[in-house]
Every structure is written in structure tokens, then in C-alpha cells.
Design an enzyme around this catalytic site. Structure first.
Site, PDB file in Angstrom:
ATOM      1  N   ASP A 101      48.292 -41.481  29.685  1.00  0.00           N
ATOM      2  CA  ASP A 101      47.725 -40.058  30.249  1.00  0.00           C
ATOM      3  C   ASP A 101      48.209 -39.496  28.687  1.00  0.00           C
ATOM      4  OD1 ASP A 101      47.047 -41.129  32.289  1.00  0.00           O
ATOM      5  OD2 ASP A 101      49.447 -41.144  33.039  1.00  0.00           O
TER       6      ASP A 101
HETATM    7  N1  URA Z   1      50.376 -45.752  34.351  1.00  0.00           N
HETATM    8  C1  URA Z   1      50.213 -44.732  33.941  1.00  0.00           C
HETATM    9  O1  URA Z   1      50.464 -43.646  35.290  1.00  0.00           O
HETATM   10  N2  URA Z   1      49.975 -43.470  32.927  1.00  0.00           N
HETATM   11  C2  URA Z   1      49.378 -44.235  31.255  1.00  0.00           C
HETATM   12  O2  URA Z   1      49.429 -43.400  30.549  1.00  0.00           O
HETATM   13  C3  URA Z   1      49.841 -45.639  31.525  1.00  0.00           C
HETATM   14  C4  URA Z   1      50.115 -46.500  33.138  1.00  0.00           C
END
Ligand code: URA
Length: 251
Positions: A101
């Protein structure tokens, strides 16, 4: 067969436009003869290439470990800050292996090795991904048990994961799948909220703790060899042991 400028760019002599200039300046020899232009096609596996008299080692694939900072999108194109902006050489068709993310930091493998990326991302391989997570509220033993059992939330089913407590509001979590916002959703389902998330491992590839956010380096030969060998099918990998593949009579 491959174009000379591509081979030189892949060997990190420079970007495509830089290597064109180097060839034009007569600094490149192929099999002992000055290369007439950068668009000639040669056999990258057998040709002897020299730049300023120094032999060029051809590398088909490149592998970078990036410590992704927050604020960058895991993408190869786009106007917003993208992780590829952090990599100096844009000449090669590299891409990030898997997504983090925008606000997640940590380990991101960047490569042009499609087959290896495919292996790492294949749902059948159940590749472990480990994160350090800090949370708004305390994580209880009951939460840990629920995470280990597998959580269903908002129409999605998250496979069992392993959470290890570091403090009341932080820990490490190991996933074997990578659903969208998975960790955030797991903790949301438990009435908690992820404050920071950092990936620290993918399979047996561990984020180099000396890499600052935004920094990257090539994988060492040992890291690459270990990663490749960990992806080889082993005797224990029989599909019968996969909880998703319960024999029909047991369903
Ligand atoms: N889980 C999440 O919520 N975000 C990420 O970037 C990776 C795993």
C-alpha cells in the site's frame, strides 16, 4: 540475439541514451572490432564485448531490494510518486514483485525476472510474507487465536496467519497470501487499526536493516541462490497437504 544498446544498458554501463553515445564515440568493441552502431543485434551469450578495453559482463536479469518509503505507489507508471522513481536506471523493464500500500514501507523486490516473480506471487506457492505492524489498540490473546484460525470479514476470507506479539500494540505477522489491504482488514475485523506497516521478509529474503527508506541495493549472489532454491518444489509440497485441496471425500 539482442541489440547492443540493450545489452550495455542491462550490464549497467548506462541508460539507453548514454550507451548510444558511448558506442558512437567508438568506445565499444564487439569480438575485437569497434561497434559501428548501437542498434546492431548480437548474440548476448557468446559475443565478447568491451567498453574502453574492459570486458562487459552481460546480465539478463537484475534484482534489487528496495526499502520502500511511505507515500509511494507500487506501480511502474503514473504521475504520482511511484516506487520506480526511486530506481536510477529506468532503461530496463523492471517491475515490483507484489504490491505494498502507499503508506506501507519495507521490502520490495524489483526485478525484470518474470518467471521468478511469477513463482513468488503464485497463490499455489503460499510464499510467506512477514510484516512489522503497529496498532492503535492492544492485541489480545483472543485476537491472536482468531488470526491463527483465519478471519472472515466483509465478504472476504483471510487464511490463517501467525501474529507474534512484540509489545501490547505491536508485533510481527506472517501471511501466506496477499489479498488487498489484507493486514489492515484483519485488524479492522478485530476492531483495531493499523498505524504503521512494514514488510521485513518475503520467503527467505530479509530486508537489509542497513538500507534506509528509499534506498536499494542488488541482491547478493547468496540471497538470490537461497531465494531460488527455496522456491523449488520439495517432497513436502504435495498438494494433499494444502488445506485448500481437501480430497473430495473429506469435504
Ligand atoms: N496488508 C496490507 O494491509 N497492506 C499492505 O501493504 C500489505 C499487506
Amino acid at each position: 540475439m539482442m541489440r547492443l544498446d540493450r545489452i550495455l544498458a542491462n550490464a549497467r554501463i548506462g541508460t539507453r541514451s548514454q550507451v548510444k553515445k558511448i558506442v558512437k564515440a567508438g568506445r565499444v568493441k564487439v569480438n575485437g572490432t569497434v561497434a559501428p552502431s548501437s542498434d546492431i543485434r548480437i548474440d548476448e551469450n557468446t559475443a565478447e564485448i568491451e567498453v574502453d578495453g574492459m570486458p562487459v559482463v552481460y546480465e539478463q536479469y537484475v534484482y534489487y531490494m528496495l526499502n520502500k518509503p511511505a507515500g509511494y505507489i507500487t506501480a511502474t507508471e503514473g504521475s504520482v510518486p511511484i516506487v520506480m522513481d526511486l530506481i536510477d536506471e529506468a532503461a530496463r523493464s523492471m517491475f515490483p514483485v507484489g504490491r505494498l500500500d502507499k503508506d506501507t514501507t519495507g521490502l520490495l523486490l524489483i526485478t525484470n525476472d518474470g518467471p521468478l516473480a511469477h513463482e513468488l506471487l503464485s497463490p499455489k506457492k503460499h510464499v510467506e510474507k512477514e510484516y512489522f505492524v503497529s496498532l492503535a489498540h492492544e492485541v489480545s490473546q483472543e485476537d491472536v487465536r482468531k488470526i491463527a484460525f483465519g478471519i472472515s470479514y466483509d465478504g472476504e476470507k483471510y487464511k490463517p496467519a501467525v501474529y507474534k506479539k512484540i509489545s501490547d500494540t505491536s508485533g510481527s505477522i506472517i501471511l501466506k497470501e496477499g489479498k488487498y489491504h489484507e493486514i489492515k482488514m484483519i485488524f479492522k475485523a478485530l476492531g483495531n487499526h493499523v498505524e504503521t506497516l512494514k514488510r521485513i521478509r518475503m520467503k527467505n529474503l530479509i530486508l537489509d536493516p542497513s538500507l534506509k527508506e528509499g534506498e536499494y541495493r542488488s541482491l547478493s549472489v547468496a540471497e538470490l541462490t537461497d531465494l531460488r532454491s527455496s522456491l523449488q518444489p520439495s517432497a513436502e509440497d504435495s498438494s494433499n497437504e494444502d488445506p485448500e485441496h481437501i480430497p473430495a471425500e473429506n469435504q
